[in-house]
Design a protein around this motif. Structure first.
Motif, PDB file in Angstrom:
ATOM      1  N   CYS A   1       0.848  -1.202   0.000  1.00 38.58           N
ATOM      2  CA  CYS A   1       0.000   0.000   0.000  1.00 38.58           C
ATOM      3  C   CYS A   1       0.882   1.250   0.000  1.00 38.58           C
ATOM      4  O   CYS A   1       1.404   1.652   1.045  1.00 38.58           O
ATOM      5  CB  CYS A   1      -0.927   0.021   1.207  1.00 38.58           C
ATOM      6  SG  CYS A   1      -1.874   1.563   1.275  1.00 38.58           S
TER       7      CYS A   1
ATOM      8  N   PHE B   1       0.055   4.244  -0.083  1.00 36.91           N
ATOM      9  CA  PHE B   1      -0.491   5.328   0.752  1.00 36.91           C
ATOM     10  C   PHE B   1      -0.058   5.160   2.213  1.00 36.91           C
ATOM     11  O   PHE B   1       0.332   6.112   2.877  1.00 36.91           O
ATOM     12  CB  PHE B   1      -2.016   5.334   0.631  1.00 36.91           C
ATOM     13  CG  PHE B   1      -2.655   6.497   1.312  1.00 36.91           C
ATOM     14  CD1 PHE B   1      -2.334   7.796   0.954  1.00 36.91           C
ATOM     15  CD2 PHE B   1      -3.580   6.308   2.329  1.00 36.91           C
ATOM     16  CE1 PHE B   1      -2.909   8.888   1.592  1.00 36.91           C
ATOM     17  CE2 PHE B   1      -4.172   7.399   2.968  1.00 36.91           C
ATOM     18  CZ  PHE B   1      -3.836   8.679   2.589  1.00 36.91           C
ATOM     19  N   SER B   2      -0.106   3.929   2.721  1.00 36.75           N
ATOM     20  CA  SER B   2       0.307   3.740   4.118  1.00 36.75           C
ATOM     21  C   SER B   2       1.819   3.944   4.233  1.00 36.75           C
ATOM     22  O   SER B   2       2.302   4.446   5.250  1.00 36.75           O
ATOM     23  CB  SER B   2      -0.121   2.376   4.662  1.00 36.75           C
ATOM     24  OG  SER B   2       0.708   1.378   4.205  1.00 36.75           O
TER      25      SER B   2
ATOM     26  N   PRO C   1      -3.551   4.931  -2.807  1.00 36.45           N
ATOM     27  CA  PRO C   1      -3.962   3.652  -2.212  1.00 36.45           C
ATOM     28  C   PRO C   1      -3.870   2.527  -3.259  1.00 36.45           C
ATOM     29  O   PRO C   1      -3.753   2.798  -4.457  1.00 36.45           O
ATOM     30  CB  PRO C   1      -5.413   3.890  -1.806  1.00 36.45           C
ATOM     31  CG  PRO C   1      -5.579   5.368  -1.772  1.00 36.45           C
ATOM     32  CD  PRO C   1      -4.630   5.916  -2.792  1.00 36.45           C
ATOM     33  N   PRO C   2      -3.923   1.275  -2.818  1.00 38.83           N
ATOM     34  CA  PRO C   2      -3.737   0.182  -3.763  1.00 38.83           C
ATOM     35  C   PRO C   2      -4.850   0.116  -4.819  1.00 38.83           C
ATOM     36  O   PRO C   2      -5.971   0.550  -4.560  1.00 38.83           O
ATOM     37  CB  PRO C   2      -3.752  -1.067  -2.880  1.00 38.83           C
ATOM     38  CG  PRO C   2      -4.347  -0.653  -1.596  1.00 38.83           C
ATOM     39  CD  PRO C   2      -4.139   0.809  -1.445  1.00 38.83           C
TER      40      PRO C   2
ATOM     41  N   SER D   1      -5.770  -5.217   4.173  1.00 34.10           N
ATOM     42  CA  SER D   1      -5.168  -4.966   5.492  1.00 34.10           C
ATOM     43  C   SER D   1      -6.005  -4.021   6.337  1.00 34.10           C
ATOM     44  O   SER D   1      -5.589  -3.626   7.412  1.00 34.10           O
ATOM     45  CB  SER D   1      -3.792  -4.318   5.316  1.00 34.10           C
ATOM     46  OG  SER D   1      -3.152  -4.821   4.202  1.00 34.10           O
ATOM     47  N   SER D   2      -7.180  -3.618   5.815  1.00 34.93           N
ATOM     48  CA  SER D   2      -7.885  -2.528   6.494  1.00 34.93           C
ATOM     49  C   SER D   2      -8.248  -2.874   7.943  1.00 34.93           C
ATOM     50  O   SER D   2      -8.343  -1.986   8.781  1.00 34.93           O
ATOM     51  CB  SER D   2      -9.123  -2.123   5.720  1.00 34.93           C
ATOM     52  OG  SER D   2      -9.933  -3.237   5.561  1.00 34.93           O
TER      53      SER D   2
ATOM     54  N   CYS E   1      -4.844  -2.186   9.768  1.00 39.70           N
ATOM     55  CA  CYS E   1      -3.957  -1.103   9.342  1.00 39.70           C
ATOM     56  C   CYS E   1      -4.072   0.068  10.337  1.00 39.70           C
ATOM     57  O   CYS E   1      -5.163   0.468  10.726  1.00 39.70           O
ATOM     58  CB  CYS E   1      -4.377  -0.637   7.948  1.00 39.70           C
ATOM     59  SG  CYS E   1      -3.521   0.851   7.438  1.00 39.70           S
TER      60      CYS E   1
ATOM     61  N   PHE F   1      -3.692   3.059   9.808  1.00 44.75           N
ATOM     62  CA  PHE F   1      -4.188   4.300   9.202  1.00 44.75           C
ATOM     63  C   PHE F   1      -5.612   4.169   8.667  1.00 44.75           C
ATOM     64  O   PHE F   1      -6.067   4.995   7.890  1.00 44.75           O
ATOM     65  CB  PHE F   1      -3.249   4.736   8.074  1.00 44.75           C
ATOM     66  CG  PHE F   1      -1.827   4.852   8.538  1.00 44.75           C
ATOM     67  CD1 PHE F   1      -1.472   5.835   9.449  1.00 44.75           C
ATOM     68  CD2 PHE F   1      -0.860   3.963   8.124  1.00 44.75           C
ATOM     69  CE1 PHE F   1      -0.176   5.934   9.918  1.00 44.75           C
ATOM     70  CE2 PHE F   1       0.435   4.052   8.583  1.00 44.75           C
ATOM     71  CZ  PHE F   1       0.789   5.045   9.482  1.00 44.75           C
ATOM     72  N   ARG F   2      -6.288   3.111   9.058  1.00 43.09           N
ATOM     73  CA  ARG F   2      -7.593   2.854   8.445  1.00 43.09           C
ATOM     74  C   ARG F   2      -8.588   3.996   8.688  1.00 43.09           C
ATOM     75  O   ARG F   2      -9.471   4.226   7.880  1.00 43.09           O
ATOM     76  CB  ARG F   2      -8.176   1.527   8.921  1.00 43.09           C
ATOM     77  CG  ARG F   2      -8.419   1.435  10.403  1.00 43.09           C
ATOM     78  CD  ARG F   2      -8.798   0.024  10.815  1.00 43.09           C
ATOM     79  NE  ARG F   2      -8.946  -0.084  12.236  1.00 43.09           N
ATOM     80  CZ  ARG F   2      -7.943  -0.245  13.086  1.00 43.09           C
ATOM     81  NH1 ARG F   2      -6.713  -0.339  12.634  1.00 43.09           N
ATOM     82  NH2 ARG F   2      -8.146  -0.334  14.373  1.00 43.09           N
TER      83      ARG F   2
HETATM   84  S1  SF4 Z   1      -6.501   0.859   5.084  1.00 42.32           S
HETATM   85 FE1  SF4 Z   1      -4.266   1.060   5.234  1.00 42.32          FE
HETATM   86  S2  SF4 Z   1      -3.498  -0.544   3.882  1.00 42.32           S
HETATM   87 FE2  SF4 Z   1      -5.628  -0.255   3.341  1.00 42.32          FE
HETATM   88  S3  SF4 Z   1      -5.593   1.225   1.695  1.00 42.32           S
HETATM   89 FE3  SF4 Z   1      -5.843   2.369   3.596  1.00 42.32          FE
HETATM   90  S4  SF4 Z   1      -3.800   2.958   4.216  1.00 42.32           S
HETATM   91 FE4  SF4 Z   1      -3.607   1.326   2.692  1.00 42.32          FE
END
Ligand code: SF4
Length: 985
Positions: free
Chosen positions: A679, A681-682, A950-951, A957-958, A961, A963-964
């Motif tokens: 990811c 973004f993370s 983001p992916p 992984s939400s 994660c 950073f969710r």
């Molecule tokens: S929840 Fe975390 S791993 Fe999933 S897209 Fe968002 S930042 Fe990336």
């Protein structure tokens, strides 16, 4: 007449209760009138002494229950029929109530106390001043104790005149005042005829006055308030003053808070008589929260909250320690609660970090971090320990006075000065009330010492009293009056809105008296419910009569959504009074309505009506509004292609900065590259912006800490064993090897300094339990013994490359990996390898210990899991040996197995030792490694050019994660992307 005078002066204006109190003070100075707080304290003491098996002790003794008991005793006194009520002696609950009641009365009498409920009864026996000339007004259907008091006055004073409201409507008025007079009571002529007086009588009334009555049902309370606000704007435009308008409601608190949200959008001033409990005041909450720390067991979050409070000022503004530092360090020390945990866990954490610091395996950069952390622990310890000691001094039990003294001493030792921390007038008023409460408690304590109470009970009593004290909000004295229905009696307003007339609120008929059933309550007063209902009708009619020119009667009718339906009183008006339907205008005067309208038009690409646009002259805010709409409707749709998706490629400055930070000299760890691959973004939030989640505190260890512990135990075990023996353990070494594993494990566990059932369960998972079950370490040993005859020999454990000053290092230098087929493309990596086994034919395998699930071959091939391939290649470069396999050693309660995920079929005698193997099929081992190197390189290039969206696949992984909560990933957007890509194909 606005002033309250001495109760015995002829021109005094006062309430019956104050008049009675004055009479008592004057004529019976030996008696002391006590407040409700002291009355409750006496009852609390009585209940505390009650036998544990009693009915009331079984209900639980809390300030709430004590208040209920006081209320019940109050009713019993008011009805003046104790004898009849307590004659239900066969009922064990009533018998116990009787015992408590008489015990309470006996304490009052021993101390010469008079409580509120006994006031009229005692005052009725006192001879008033014979020359008095008394007028009683505004009292309706008095309770028997007040009737007796009035009868006594009437008999003994020069003149006694009693006015009370009455009309021939038995649904509202049943009391004609006969209890006061033997002769017929005269009814004064009705000079203010109102059609409303016939409501509830079953007869239709004609509205003969010039006043207009408008009626309307709404779909939500918000719509109701907004429509009223818009109508007020119209009325004010017609020339009405705000002070000529009032809003009456049965539920003043909730309507005031709604009005407080809505009226500022219309620029409407208002003043409300609503009060809130003192306990809801933020500044008082901060004090109570501090005082609750000991009674709630010194919880980590409570202490951190106290440090965060701007009112308490526990942290010096220049202190390098912040509430977040306290929280972080406490979490790292595994502190959940408990005073002893605060005193022992911080030194234990320091010891663990010092051990880590002196370990030869700890890299230099980590040592610097450890030094910083140890400093932080010392600072956190230095600021928390004194406060904890002060809080501890609150704990011993004692009288109310002792607890109040301790609270004052705490404030003084923490240098909390309530008079100096008030930022607003309201806060100052709240603190003044808090201080008054403590003084009153102290005064009561001097009147009645009471029994000793535990500290947690003292906090509960204090909270209960703060809950009962009310403090007023929204009282500017100007603007539209917002007022409770009962307060409208005898008031007059040209325009009155009676709103929120829903079944939930009106009529309000309380349930049973506390502790009583229907039949028990009937003995006290068989007519209680009907009396309550008549009261509600009376006050409703009084409220209707408060308008002189225009009356608006409204409610919310939304049974399906909020369960709100019109009150039967609303229906009574609708059916029996000539009304006009009110058609409200849209709330165009509301700034929020205008903004929403503008946003809707712009978002929907339609032309707005300029007269409804927000009156914002400020072009910056307009530009801001537009850009926000664009972000949501344009940039955050379709492909990831804007800075709002984390695509920063077009910002030259950012890219130059990224190139500097992540350029050729950067040494990457494999986990960082894997993070980007799964990811971007993370990765951006964590490794570019440097955001980190606070560590979780588990009762035992977090999964990550548990994994680290197992790595550490196994590395120590094998390092010692191979050093002493030179070969892996054989079957005949099992007992000894197991003993060695146990010793290492027990020492490692002891370093955490934890205990308790959950910790014992973790130990049992690791070490097993006698003959009942094998621990995971014993099962690991069995897997090792089974493969001991193979050509592979464990050779390196937790070995590093790319770290300086580390004991178990293969190379202090990072490894430079070249990307095949790309001229000049290379990157540097470093890492820790859990275990390397070498074979006598010059090949080697790499194993990674996993306490949970491990990546599969498919994830390695897709470039998301890079660890095995990059470590295999690095070890090849460092040693010149040939990689034969990369494996995961699963060490879990449910399974202990050694699985080769990536292997070279050209070395069957090496790979056959694994418990399981993935299906490599035709996949070329070397090609997978090269492909992984290319994936890592692609990630590095993307990082350098600022691609952090983001992916593009569903995020898996939400759930865990960090950073969710701030992530803007949308699975619907990803689905749309997938569909449009499919369409292009
Ligand atoms: S929840 Fe975390 S791993 Fe999933 S897209 Fe968002 S930042 Fe990336």
């Amino acid at each position: 007449m606005n002033e309250e005078f001495s109760a015995l002066r002829k021109d005094a204006v006062t309430t019956p209760a104050r008049f009675a109190a004055g009479l008592l003070r004057q004529k019976s100075p030996g008696l002391l009138l006590i407040d409700e707080m002291l009355a409750r304290q006496i009852l609390y003491d009585i209940l505390q002494d009650t036998d544990k098996g009693s009915i009331f002790a079984r209900f639980g003794i809390s300030p709430g229950k004590v208040s209920d008991l006081f209320m019940l005793f109050q009713e019993i006194r008011a009805y003046q029929n104790e004898n009849a009520f307590f004659s239900q002696e066969k009922n064990p609950k009533i018998a116990e109530l009787q015992r408590l009641y008489f015990q309470y009365q006996s304490i009052l009498s021993q101390n010469n106390f008079i409580d509120g409920p006994s006031l009229f009864g005692r005052a009725a026996a006192i001879q008033p001043d014979k020359n008095l000339c008394l007028f009683v007004y505004g009292v309706r259907s008095p309770y028997p104790d007040l009737q007796i008091f009035f009868q006594n006055l009437k008999r003994n004073v020069a003149s006694f005149t009693y006015y009370h409201p009455y009309t021939e409507n038995r649904k509202i008025f049943t009391d004609r005042g006969e209890w006061l007079s033997d002769s017929p009571v005269p009814i004064l002529p009705d000079t203010h005829y109102s059609a409303f007086l016939q409501l509830f009588s079953g007869e239709k009334s004609g509205n003969r006055s010039s006043m207009k009555v408008f009626i309307r049902e709404f779909r939500s309370p918000k719509e109701e308030v907004e429509s009223i606000a818009q109508e007020i704007i119209r009325l004010v435009d017609e020339g009405l003053a705000y002070s000529e308008i009032a809003i009456g409601t049965p539920d003043l608190s909730s309507v005031t808070s709604l009005i407080n949200n809505v009226f500022p959008q219309f620029g409407l001033p208002f003043t409300s008589s609503a009060t809130i409990p003192l306990s809801s005041s933020p500044v008082i909450q901060a004090f109570v929260q501090l005082l609750e720390i000991p009674s709630r067991g010194y919880r980590r979050e409570d202490l951190v909250e106290a440090y965060s409070s701007p009112y308490l000022g526990l942290l010096n503004a220049n202190s390098p320690v912040t509430p977040i530092t306290v929280d972080k360090i406490a979490r790292e020390a595994f502190i959940i609660d408990g005073l002893s945990s605060w005193t022992t866990s911080l030194p234990q954490l320091t010891t663990r970090l010092r051990d880590l610091f002196s370990s030869p395996e700890t890299p230099e950069y980590r040592r610097k971090e450890i030094e910083r952390e140890i400093q932080q622990i010392e600072m956190v310890s230095a600021i928390t320990q004194p406060i904890l000691q002060h809080l501890k001094s609150l704990e011993p039990s004692g009288t109310l006075q002792k607890h109040i003294n301790s609270v004052r001493a705490l404030f003084s030792s923490l240098k909390i000065n309530p008079s100096k921390i008030a930022g607003t007038v309201q806060e100052g008023e709240d603190l003044r009330q808090f201080s008054t409460l403590l003084c009153e408690m102290e005064k009561n304590s001097s009147l009645y010492r009471g029994r000793e109470i535990e500290y947690p009970d003292f906090v509960k009593i204090l909270k209960g009293e703060l809950q009962k004290r009310r403090t007023q909000r929204h009282r500017t004295g100007q603007g539209i009056r917002v007022i409770g229905i009962r307060e409208l009696q005898d008031q007059k307003f040209p325009i009155l809105f009676l709103m929120d007339l829903t079944n939930e609120r009106l009529p309000y008929v309380p349930g049973h008296l506390p502790y009583l059933t229907d039949s028990e309550e009937m003995v006290l007063n068989p007519d209680m419910k009907r009396m309550n209902l008549r009261d509600e009708r009376f006050y409703f009619i009084s409220a209707l009569c408060a308008s002189t020119r225009g009356l608006y009667v409204t409610c919310t009718n939304a049974p399906e959504k909020d369960g709100l339906i019109p009150s039967p009183f609303f229906r009574e008006i609708q059916q029996n009074i000539p009304t006009l339907e009110w058609i409200p205008s849209p709330p165009e005067a509301s700034t929020r309505f205008r903004q929403a309208y503008a946003g809707k038009c712009l978002g929907g690409r339609t032309l707005p009506n300029p007269s409804i646009l927000p009156e914002i002259a400020d072009p910056i805010r307009l530009a801001d509004l537009l850009s926000r709409i664009n972000i949501e409707y344009f940039h955050r749709t379709g492909e990831y292609d804007s800075p709002f998706d984390g695509v920063l490629c077009e910002d030259v400055e950012i890219c130059a900065c990224l190139d500097g930070r992540f350029g050729d000299e950067r040494i990457y760890s494999v986990s960082v590259l894997e993070k980007y691959a799964s990811c971007p973004f993370s990765f951006y939030l964590n490794h570019v912006l440097g955001l980190e989640a606070l560590p979780d505190v588990e009762i035992t260890l977090s999964p990550a800490d548990k994994g680290t512990l197992i790595h550490h135990i196994l590395a120590q075990f094998y390092a010692q064993w191979i050093h002493e023996r030179g070969t892996p353990p054989l079957a005949e070494d099992r007992d000894r090897a197991l003993q060695q594993l146990r010793l290492i494990t027990e020492k490692e566990l002891a370093d955490f300094g934890k205990d308790g059932p959950a910790w014992d369960a973790l130990k049992s998972d690791l070490l097993g339990m006698g003959g009942y079950h094998k621990g995971i370490l014993e099962r690991f040993l069995d897997v090792e013994i089974a493969r001991a005859q193979s050509r592979l020999c464990p050779a390196f454990f937790e070995c590093s490359f790319g770290f300086e000053g580390v004991g178990n290092s293969i190379s202090p230098e990072p490894v430079t990996i070249h990307v095949k087929g790309e001229e000049g493309a290379s990157f540097k990596i470093r890492g820790f390898i859990d275990r390397v086994d070498v074979s006598d034919d010059g090949t080697f395998t790499i194993s990674d210990y996993k306490a949970g699930n491990h990546p599969k071959l498919s994830e390695i091939m897709s470039g998301k899991s890079l660890q095995l391939p990059l470590y295999l290649r690095s070890f090849e470069i460092l040693t010149g040996k040939k990689a034969a396999a990369g494996a995961y050693y699963k060490i879990h309660r449910k399974e202990v197995s050694h699985q080769a995920e990536l292997y070279d079929p050209a070395h069957p005698q090496v790979i056959e030792v694994f418990s399981a193997r993935s299906r490599m099929g035709d996949t070329c081992f070397d090609e997978v490694i090269e492909q992984s190197i290319r994936s890592a390189w692609t990630s590095i290039q993307s990082i350098r050019c600022g691609l952090f969206h983001p992916p593009k696949d569903p995020c898996e992984s939400s759930a865990y994660c960090d950073f969710r909560k701030i992530c803007r990933f949308s699975k619907f957007r990803v689905l749309e992307l997938g569909e449009s890509e499919g369409g292009d194909d």
